[in-house]
Design a protein around this motif. Sequence first.
Motif, mmCIF file in Angstrom:
data_model
loop_
_atom_site.group_PDB
_atom_site.id
_atom_site.type_symbol
_atom_site.label_atom_id
_atom_site.label_comp_id
_atom_site.label_asym_id
_atom_site.label_seq_id
_atom_site.Cartn_x
_atom_site.Cartn_y
_atom_site.Cartn_z
ATOM 1 N N ALA A 147 -5.085 -5.308 3.937
ATOM 2 C CA ALA A 147 -3.499 -4.826 3.849
ATOM 3 C C ALA A 147 -3.208 -4.689 2.188
ATOM 4 O O ALA A 147 -3.877 -5.249 1.509
ATOM 5 C CB ALA A 147 -2.506 -5.879 4.402
ATOM 6 N N TYR A 148 -2.385 -3.490 2.161
ATOM 7 C CA TYR A 148 -1.809 -2.980 0.865
ATOM 8 C C TYR A 148 -0.988 -4.389 0.239
ATOM 9 O O TYR A 148 -0.506 -4.922 0.802
ATOM 10 C CB TYR A 148 -1.148 -1.811 0.941
ATOM 11 C CG TYR A 148 -1.992 -0.830 1.414
ATOM 12 C CD1 TYR A 148 -2.806 -0.210 0.599
ATOM 13 C CD2 TYR A 148 -1.526 -0.218 2.533
ATOM 14 C CE1 TYR A 148 -3.883 0.828 1.078
ATOM 15 C CE2 TYR A 148 -2.460 0.861 2.992
ATOM 16 C CZ TYR A 148 -3.667 1.445 2.378
ATOM 17 O OH TYR A 148 -4.231 2.509 2.744
ATOM 18 N N LEU A 149 -0.939 -4.357 -1.018
ATOM 19 C CA LEU A 149 -0.094 -5.357 -1.752
ATOM 20 C C LEU A 149 0.995 -4.645 -2.353
ATOM 21 O O LEU A 149 1.358 -3.323 -2.631
ATOM 22 C CB LEU A 149 -0.801 -5.687 -3.001
ATOM 23 C CG LEU A 149 -0.260 -6.784 -4.023
ATOM 24 C CD1 LEU A 149 -0.045 -7.982 -3.413
ATOM 25 C CD2 LEU A 149 -1.040 -6.902 -5.366
ATOM 26 N N ILE A 150 2.282 -5.379 -2.066
ATOM 27 C CA ILE A 150 3.537 -5.008 -2.482
ATOM 28 C C ILE A 150 4.158 -5.994 -3.211
ATOM 29 O O ILE A 150 4.268 -6.928 -3.160
ATOM 30 C CB ILE A 150 4.585 -4.587 -1.055
ATOM 31 C CG1 ILE A 150 3.900 -3.412 -0.448
ATOM 32 C CG2 ILE A 150 5.779 -4.243 -1.633
ATOM 33 C CD1 ILE A 150 4.402 -3.179 1.005
ATOM 34 N N ALA A 151 5.005 -5.461 -4.306
ATOM 35 C CA ALA A 151 5.932 -6.455 -5.178
ATOM 36 C C ALA A 151 7.133 -5.740 -5.231
ATOM 37 O O ALA A 151 7.452 -4.513 -5.550
ATOM 38 C CB ALA A 151 5.411 -6.441 -6.516
ATOM 39 N N PHE A 174 -5.754 -0.122 -3.241
ATOM 40 C CA PHE A 174 -6.486 -1.529 -3.250
ATOM 41 C C PHE A 174 -5.768 -2.426 -1.990
ATOM 42 O O PHE A 174 -4.532 -2.066 -1.808
ATOM 43 C CB PHE A 174 -6.311 -2.296 -4.603
ATOM 44 C CG PHE A 174 -6.429 -3.572 -4.446
ATOM 45 C CD1 PHE A 174 -7.778 -3.927 -4.642
ATOM 46 C CD2 PHE A 174 -5.599 -4.712 -4.395
ATOM 47 C CE1 PHE A 174 -8.135 -5.220 -4.411
ATOM 48 C CE2 PHE A 174 -5.964 -5.840 -4.074
ATOM 49 C CZ PHE A 174 -7.363 -6.339 -4.435
ATOM 50 N N GLN A 175 -6.666 -2.909 -1.359
ATOM 51 C CA GLN A 175 -6.147 -3.744 -0.242
ATOM 52 C C GLN A 175 -6.686 -5.219 -0.432
ATOM 53 O O GLN A 175 -7.871 -5.406 -0.573
ATOM 54 C CB GLN A 175 -6.819 -3.337 1.136
ATOM 55 C CG GLN A 175 -6.086 -1.843 1.437
ATOM 56 C CD GLN A 175 -6.293 -1.366 2.918
ATOM 57 O OE1 GLN A 175 -6.262 -2.086 3.613
ATOM 58 N NE2 GLN A 175 -7.105 -0.098 3.014
ATOM 59 N N LEU A 176 -5.945 -6.252 -0.101
ATOM 60 C CA LEU A 176 -6.456 -7.465 0.056
ATOM 61 C C LEU A 176 -7.104 -7.569 1.260
ATOM 62 O O LEU A 176 -6.902 -6.907 2.282
ATOM 63 C CB LEU A 176 -4.955 -8.412 0.046
ATOM 64 C CG LEU A 176 -4.508 -8.787 -1.158
ATOM 65 C CD1 LEU A 176 -2.952 -9.254 -0.952
ATOM 66 C CD2 LEU A 176 -5.371 -9.873 -2.065
#
Length: 274
Positions: free
Chosen positions: A241-245, A126-128
């Motif tokens: 872009a990919y999501l990171i937490a 998944f990408q924003l």
Amino acid sequence: MPRTAVLCALTAAVMVALLLPATPGARAAVARRPAAPQALVFDEEFNSPSWGRRGAVWAESTVAYPDGGRADRNDAKLDQLEPAAMRISHGALQVTATARTAHGPWRTGLLSTEPYGSGAAGGNGFQLRTGDYAQVRLKLPGRQDGGGHGAWPGLWTWRDGNEVDLMEWHSETPDIIEFANHSEGADTFAFVHSPLVGFGKWINVAVRFNADDVSWYVGDDTHSLRLAQSDRTGVGPDWHAYLIANLSVSAQPGRFPVSTRPITLLIDRIRVYR
């Protein structure tokens, strides 16, 4: 997160904005409250673990961490990414950073939608994208965590350096929330004072990723989302872009942990509308 550490440390004292109603001149064209979301395209409620295996939503590593995907010493982090640092607790992701010595390394956790190892280690891809609207609800680390120093949680994006920080927070400046846009050559920063932000507080953050403007909104469980920052720069028409937490532990000067008391971050949900 990458590339921001040194600049954040040097400029936090002078690049501070107040979380007040938007001034007519500076922000007249930007809504004080976010527009109504459209279709829900990503909904993570953290009801069960979904990371670290093929087909999982999340991977536990990222290429944004150059040291084998598990550490990032170049960005002044004490992180040593370990899956065991993460668990689901009462419908929230709990990330707990621990260490034998205060100056690390600290075992901590990170989740990314990037298909790490070609997807064998998770990450659904998944990408924003430009135009998306993202919301996150999280609980910041407590006053005693790390001795009140070192905690550095963040929600951000990454793809070939296309980083936008939905939020960052450092425990040494507990009433300041940090925003940045490093997408497609952009380089904007904001350090926002807010009474809603502080040790152990639940906060809500929302971000609108427009082509010509990125807008950040902040609230909590009793205050609705209000505009905190508009960068008037945006991410461009074709950004994704990919999501990171993650929960980082800082090795920046003046921000090292001063005890080995565990540092804990809770993330209740992450949603993206398109």
